[in-house]
Structures are given as C-alpha cells and as structure tokens.
Write an enzyme that holds these catalytic residues in place. Structure first.
Site, short mmCIF file in Angstrom:
data_model
loop_
_atom_site.label_atom_id
_atom_site.label_comp_id
_atom_site.label_asym_id
_atom_site.label_seq_id
_atom_site.Cartn_x
_atom_site.Cartn_y
_atom_site.Cartn_z
N ALA A 50 122.20 102.96 90.77
CA ALA A 50 122.80 103.20 89.46
C ALA A 50 121.77 103.83 88.51
O ALA A 50 122.07 104.77 87.77
CB ALA A 50 123.32 101.88 88.88
N ASP A 53 121.24 107.43 89.47
CA ASP A 53 122.34 108.26 88.96
C ASP A 53 122.14 108.56 87.48
O ASP A 53 122.41 109.67 87.01
CB ASP A 53 123.69 107.57 89.17
CG ASP A 53 124.11 107.58 90.64
OD1 ASP A 53 123.54 108.38 91.41
OD2 ASP A 53 125.00 106.79 91.00
N GLU A 126 139.37 109.03 100.61
CA GLU A 126 138.66 108.18 101.57
C GLU A 126 137.52 107.48 100.86
O GLU A 126 137.28 107.68 99.67
CB GLU A 126 138.19 108.97 102.78
CG GLU A 126 137.26 110.10 102.46
CD GLU A 126 136.96 110.94 103.70
OE1 GLU A 126 137.53 110.72 104.76
OE2 GLU A 126 136.13 111.85 103.57
N LYS A 128 133.68 106.26 99.99
CA LYS A 128 132.31 106.78 100.01
C LYS A 128 131.43 105.69 100.61
O LYS A 128 131.10 104.70 99.94
CB LYS A 128 131.85 107.16 98.60
CG LYS A 128 130.54 107.90 98.61
CD LYS A 128 130.32 108.65 97.32
CE LYS A 128 129.13 109.59 97.39
NZ LYS A 128 127.90 109.04 97.88
N LYS A 305 139.24 114.68 98.54
CA LYS A 305 139.05 116.03 99.08
C LYS A 305 140.39 116.75 99.07
O LYS A 305 141.43 116.10 99.23
CB LYS A 305 138.55 115.96 100.54
CG LYS A 305 137.22 115.25 100.69
CD LYS A 305 136.84 115.03 102.15
CE LYS A 305 135.49 114.34 102.23
NZ LYS A 305 135.10 113.94 103.57
N LYS A 329 132.44 107.40 91.54
CA LYS A 329 131.56 106.25 91.83
C LYS A 329 132.03 105.03 91.05
O LYS A 329 132.29 105.11 89.85
CB LYS A 329 130.13 106.60 91.41
CG LYS A 329 129.55 107.77 92.18
CD LYS A 329 128.66 107.31 93.30
CE LYS A 329 127.27 107.53 93.14
NZ LYS A 329 126.15 107.36 93.71
N CYS A 448 119.20 60.03 84.96
CA CYS A 448 118.58 61.35 84.97
C CYS A 448 119.32 62.19 83.93
O CYS A 448 120.55 62.32 84.00
CB CYS A 448 118.69 62.00 86.35
SG CYS A 448 118.27 63.75 86.32
#
Ligand code: IVH
Length: 733
Positions: A50, A53, A126, A128, A305, A329, A448
C-alpha cells in the site's frame, strides 16, 4: 499564482515550485527504485504494498503536473526489475504490467474511454492474484522455458524451478477440438497457498531463518531458490492469466483462450466471469471484496479486461500497460508499522495473552494500536522481536493481528520477548491452567485487578445486569485506582453496596477495553489519568450518580442475568437461561447435584461441572450472600406454568450458516426455537436474520444481496437475548 506574476520577479514562484517538484521527483524515483530492488531482487521488501502504491501515485502525480520530469528511466515507465542470479532470457513478447486504480470512478472512467474504441464491450472480470508473474513457453506442446517477468523485456530463466510446480504441465494435451499450437507463450501467476503460509514461516523461524513478510514474498523466495530441489519442497501453485507470442492459435476472446488453456491442462482461475455491464463488474468487485479472505490465494484486487481480442488489439498498450485492462485494487488491509513493545494482558478467566503495542497506524479504516499475539508460542513461531517493523493485518471486523516481522528491515537493535512468570497486574506467579496447556493463567482469580475488572465489566454488560454508566473506565476505577491506594472492591461481592463517598476520591488510568492495557495519551505518550466520578470541585459527576442509580435498579433483573453475571466457567447467557428456567431459584441451583444439572437441555456435563466447581468456593458463595442482602433478585416470580425464556424471536425465521462459537448446529437451532423462532434453511426477503459463523456458505452472500440482517456468529448469544430489531424480516425490494 498567475503566469504574469511569474515573469516579473528575478526568481519566479513557478520556478521555485518546479525546482521543489524536481527535487521531490528525484528523491521519489530513487526511493522507488530501491524498493523495487528489494521487492523483485531480494524478495524482501521493507515497506507495505500500500505504501509502495502511494509513492508511485505521488510520482505519477508530479509527472502529470510537470511532464518534463518524465524520462524513459522513470519508475513510472518501467515494469519491475531483475536480478543477475539466474540467466537472463528475452521474452518473445513484452510482458506488460497493469494500470492500477483505487476507486470505482476510475474504473468507470476507464470503461468510458475503452467504449469509444469498443462499443458493446464485454468485460472479463478476474482476480488480481498476489503472486509472482511468470512466462511459460511451449513449443509443440512441450514446456521449453519458464522465466520471471524481470523488466518486462528480459526475465530470469527459472525453468528448472518452475518444472517442480505440479500445476504447470510439462506437456500440453490436445482435447475437445483444441489442437495444441505450434507456439504458445502463456503468462500467469505463481502463488503460495495462504493456508500453507503460517506453517512455512513457523518452519523458517524454527530453522533459524528469517520469516517471509507475506505469501507473495514466500512465492518469490521459493521460486527463486538456486537449488530447484528447494523449490520443489514448497507447495507452489500456478494460475494462467494471459498470452504472449502465439503460432497456430488465434483465440477470438480472452475467455475463449482460457477454455483452450484449460483443455490443454493449464490451470486458469475458477473465478473468472464474463459480464455485459459495468454494474455487473461492480457486483463482481463487491462479491470478491467480501470473499477475499476465503480464497486459496491472496488477492489484492480485481482485474477487468476487455474480452474481445480484436478490441484488445485495437486499443493496444502504452510502454508499460495495456489500455484494454485495468486493475482495481482493494483498500489495503495490511500495513507496516513499528512493534514498540510486547505486553501481557490478563482476561476474565485469568488467561495471560501477549499483546503487541504498535506505533498507531490506520488500517482498513480504523486506527490500530494493539494486536493480539495469542500466546507465547505464537510469538516464537512468528519470529517477532520487540523493535521490529511488522506487517499488521486487519481484515474487516477481525481483531488486528501481526502477520510477520519484516526481517529485512532489522538493524540489530531488536530484542526477543520473554514471557513474564508473574502476573503484570497483581504479581502472582503465572501457571498453566491445566497440565500440558500452553496458556498461562494468573491464579489470583478473586482479587487480581485485571480479572476482577474484566468480571465487573462483564457483569455490568448487556447480557448481565445491564448497568448504564458502568463502563470500562468505571470498572477499572473500582478495582485499580491510582488514588486512593486501596481499591473500593476486592471482589464483586460489594458491587451493590457502593457509596458515593467511596467513589469521589478515585483517580484512574484509562485502559483499552479490548486489551485491558493502559491507553496512553496520543499526544504525550503518557498514561491518561482521569477522575471518573468527581468534578474538579469534588462534587459527584452525573455519571457517578447515574451509575449508582442504575445499580439500584439492576437488582430487579431476572434470575438468568444474575446467574450469567457470576462469571461461572462455561456458563454464558444461553446456559444461564436454561438454568434459570429449570430451577427458577438460585438456592435450588446451589443445591442441585451435578447429574441433575448435566441432564438439563442446553447444559450438559462440562457446564454442570463448571457450576459445581464454582459454588464449592467459599468466596463465590459469599458473593451470592452479599448480593442477596443488598436486595438482588434470587428467584424468578412467574405465574404457575408460564415459560421463563423470553420469546425474543417470536415467529421470526432464522437461518444459521457456518460454525457458531460454543454451539453445535443442533444446540444453536434449539436456542432459536426456545425463543419462539423458526430455523429455516434458505434465505429470502422474509428471513429475520442470518447468523453467520466461521466459514459461512453462500447463504451469507444471499443475505447480503437481499439486504437481510446478518448476525456475526460471535454475537449469537446477544442476538438471542435482544431478538430482532425493527425492520428485520422485511428486506427492501
Ligand atoms: S494480466 C497485460 N491478470 O499483476 C496484462 N495480471 O500489476 C498483464 N496479476 O504482472 C497481466 N493477477 O503478475 C493479469 N488476473 C490477472 C493477474 C495479474 C495478478 C499480476 C501480474 C502482473 C501484475 C500487474
């Protein structure tokens, strides 16, 4: 600044702007080039994808504003890089990269641009895959060479290593009317299956080697072993996603090519889909955004695509990326940050859990400061050291976790974590809960401060006494004040006898409700101390008055809530309801034999033993007596024959999918039915709620599609108690 003003002075503002941009460009280009080398050559990046990018986006932004900064060797013009360990080989056709986009509008803009060249386009969607691109060359169906992408023109010959990957066929088989072509250059992704990643890192650490930061680096590191026998030991897999040079094969569409590749024995993704509209493209993005963690490989986005090859050819490519494809992304769920310290927190049952204290960082939309490390074995298995840069992951609502250290970023100052042998809050010696257990516990369950704080917080919560204004800070204040030196409560017996005089002097350190660890002031880094109950003048604050009022009212809560508030091991709200319904009176429960308890529907032997053990402890029975004296309800007053479980789900249909914590499928269904609900197997708009546990099936997707309420499996018990909300069961059209 106007252009005219710029011409007047000796050094114009535009010149200084440009000079600053040039310097920043030079700096960024060098930094990116170095990060590329670490990523592609060393297989050991030191920043997150990240962050990389972001640097690339900044560089591209500078070049858009100042085109003169762009040159052929700018990182924006290049595709990866390569090392010199393996023999260089020329790809038959250039291997391109993809244009990344980070929001939907940019995907839409891309679609509008391509529609000018390709009307009525169909889109192939599709995933990545976050792996390593390879190029395979088949001549007459025989694998003759495999290479990494390198700089897109020249790659590294990794034939011997790729030949060890079971998913990559050495020979292509002709079938179903698809002749094996004379030449086939096929591109795809080598990936490291997510399920095997944690195990690989554990064995790396056990062998004294640095762990990999993520599955992508593991794939790259495994494939680029000098000794192919080492590659063969790693469970690498492969999915094809594109073509290069071809002879004897001319597919009409990308999808057609995938069908051919499949028949020849080359694996393609099971998830690709051809769609006609951008709405369907966005549906695909949404669908896989939700499922991204359930897949066998990691993905970092969706690739869209143009399916039609003629359109692809018409649109062509820039020097770096094709115009006919775009990569959307997903927002990053992994970031790198500093591991400042490892502390130990103590839970309601005394379990000691190591926690990472992190340099605060934003990930998946929220600020993360802590991450659980589960137990000391995990710290060791992950190979993290205090002072490391670590990869932190926060997937959806899941508790943040450390994936791995970034071993490449170490400078030698890091130190190993040593599990303390005493409780950090009360000093008692920690001990395994039972023989052979890895979990350590603090045995001082009564006093405790950590255990008592957690029990009080639970007791004040919505599935117990539901005491508004008695939140985490208030509970901390009662058991572990900074001032006065003595706590007001030593156990929960006195909670209904609290007085304003006791509350007013208390000062307390603010703690994080998820970890129990002090939550320092963001600005100063110091512990935050508050006077929770008193004003500056020493008068009662409104929250103190209300808390005491609400405690008074809580005494009338029904019996099952009282039982649940006792924090008996294995007894949650559902078992508490079953016990209250069966006995109707706490004294009858106290006297009941273990066998009678175990026979109750929804109770069973484990819970029965937990109940018996709990009441055998003196100070536990003292809690009951003090509460009784304070006026807490000890029996349900119900008319003869009336049912005691509230019908919170009356008539509602509920679908259960996935594994629900602490329940079998049958016990979850029984709990719904006991509250008047129906358990059905299919989801419709009339479904009141879908309870989705671990690994939910397609019913979860259907619920999301239809807008039906989804209840997280971890919230099942609360759902049973609270029932449906307004609007549930009436999903919109
Ligand atoms: S197509 C000419 N499809 O992403 C088109 N690439 O950022 C080039 N990648 O180098 C690639 N999954 O290694 C394509 N389904 C997919 C992909 C994919 C992962 C990788 C590929 C490429 C990189 C670009």
């Amino acid at each position: 600044m106007s252009g005219r003003a710029a011409t007047i002075g000796p050094v114009s503002t535009e010149d200084t702007d440009f000079e600053a941009a040039r310097e920043r460009h030079e700096h960024l280009a060098a930094e990116i080039t170095e990060h590329r080398r670490r990523y592609y050559v060393e297989d050991a990046p030191t920043i997150s994808d990240a962050r990389f990018d972001e640097l690339m986006q900044e560089l591209a932004g500078l070049e858009t504003r100042h085109p003169e900064l762009k040159s052929a060797d700018s990182p924006t013009e290049q595709v990866g890089t390569f090392s010199e360990v393996f023999t260089p080989v020329q790809h038959l056709e250039k291997m391109l990269s993809l244009q990344d986009v980070f929001d939907r509008e940019e995907v839409q803009t891309w679609a509008e641009r391509v529609s000018e060249e390709a009307a009525d386009a169909r889109y192939l969607c599709e995933l990545k895959i976050d792996g390593l691109a390879v190029d395979l060359v088949y001549e007459d169906g025989r694998l003759v060479r495999a290479a990494t992408r390198g700089d897109g023109v020249t790659g590294e010959d990794v034939s011997a290593n790729v030949a060890t990957i079971a998913a990559v066929p050495r020979r292509l088989e002709a079938a179903d009317g698809f002749e094996v072509p004379e030449l086939l250059e096929v591109r795809g992704e080598v990936y490291f299956p997510t399920a095997d990643f944690a195990r690989l890192n554990e064995s790396q650490v056990a062998a004294g080697k640095a762990p990999f930061a993520n599955p992508r680096n593991a794939a790259a590191g495994s494939l680029r072993q000098k000794d192919p026998a080492k590659s063969a030991e790693r469970p690498l897999a492969f999915i094809a996603h594109g073509l290069g040079a071809l002879r004897g094969f001319r597919p009409e569409s990308q999808s057609h090519s995938y069908e051919a590749l499949e028949t020849w024995g080359l694996p393609t993704s099971p998830y690709w889909r051809v769609v006609d509209t951008m709405d369907e493209v966005f549906d695909y993005i949404d669908e896989f955004g939700r499922q991204r963690h359930e897949l066998v490989h990691q993905i970092d986005g969706v690739v869209v695509k143009l399916d039609d090859m003629a359109s692809q050819r018409r649109l062509g490519a820039t020097s770096r990326t094709p115009r006919w494809a775009v990569a959307y992304k997903f927002p990053p769920e992994e970031v790198n940050t500093g591991l400042v310290d490892i502390k130990v927190s103590i839970g309601r049952t005394g379990r000691a859990t190591p926690y990472a204290v992190l340099e605060p960082v934003r990930v998946a939309g929220s600020e993360v400061e802590f991450a659980t490390l589960h137990n000391p074995d995990q710290v060791e298995a992950k190979g993290v050291k205090i002072g490391d840069t670590v990869v932190v992951r926060k997937a959806g609502d899941v508790i943040p976790e450390i994936v791995a250290p970034v071993a490449a970023a170490r400078d030698g100052s890091e130190r190993d974590f040593v599990m303390p042998d005493t409780c950090p809050e009360c000093g008692s010696a920690l001990a395994p809960a039972a023989e052979g257990e890895v979990d350590l516990r603090c045995p001082n369950s009564r006093s405790c401060p950590a255990q008592l704080r957690e029990r009080l917080f639970y007791l004040s919560g919505r599935s117990c006494f539901d005491v508004d204004r008695m939140g985490y800070i208030a509970c901390s204040a009662l058991v572990q004040p900074l001032e006065p030196p003595e706590p007001v409560l030593r156990d929960e017996a006195g909670v209904f006898d609290l007085t304003m005089e006791e509350l007013l002097p208390i000062k307390v350190v603010v703690r994080d409700p998820d970890t129990g660890l002090p939550k320092p002031d963001q600005k100063t880094g110091e512990d935050k101390v508050v006077s929770y109950f008193a004003t500056k003048e020493g008068d009662p604050k409104k929250n103190a008055v209300e808390m005491l009022d609400n405690l008074e009212k809580a005494k009338a809560q029904p019996l099952w809530r009282v039982i649940n508030a006792l924090s008996i091991r294995h007894v949650g709200p559902v078992a508490a309801q079953a016990l209250a319904e069966h006995f109707g009176d706490l004294d009858r429960l106290i006297e009941a034999e273990e066998a009678e308890l175990a026979d109750i529907d929804g109770v069973g032997p484990t819970i029965a033993a937990g109940v018996r053990e709990w009441f055998a402890v003196d100070w536990h029975r003292e809690i009951v007596e003090r509460w009784r004296r304070a006026g807490v309800r000890m029996r349900d007053e119900v008319p003869e024959g009336a049912e005691r479980i509230e019908k919170t789900l009356d008539g509602a249909s509920v679908v259960i999918t996935g594994a629900i914590p602490d329940h079998t499928r049958e016990s979850a269904a029984a709990a719904v039915k006991a509250r008047g609900g129906k358990v059905t197997s299919s989801v419709s708009k009339k479904t009141g709620a879908v309870v989705a546990g671990d690994k939910p099936g397609s019913k979860y997707d259907k619920a999301v599609d239809l807008g039906v309420r989804v209840v997280d499996g971890a919230d099942f018990e609360r759902f049973l108690v609270e029932g449906l909300s307004e609007g549930d069961g009436t999903a919109p059209d």
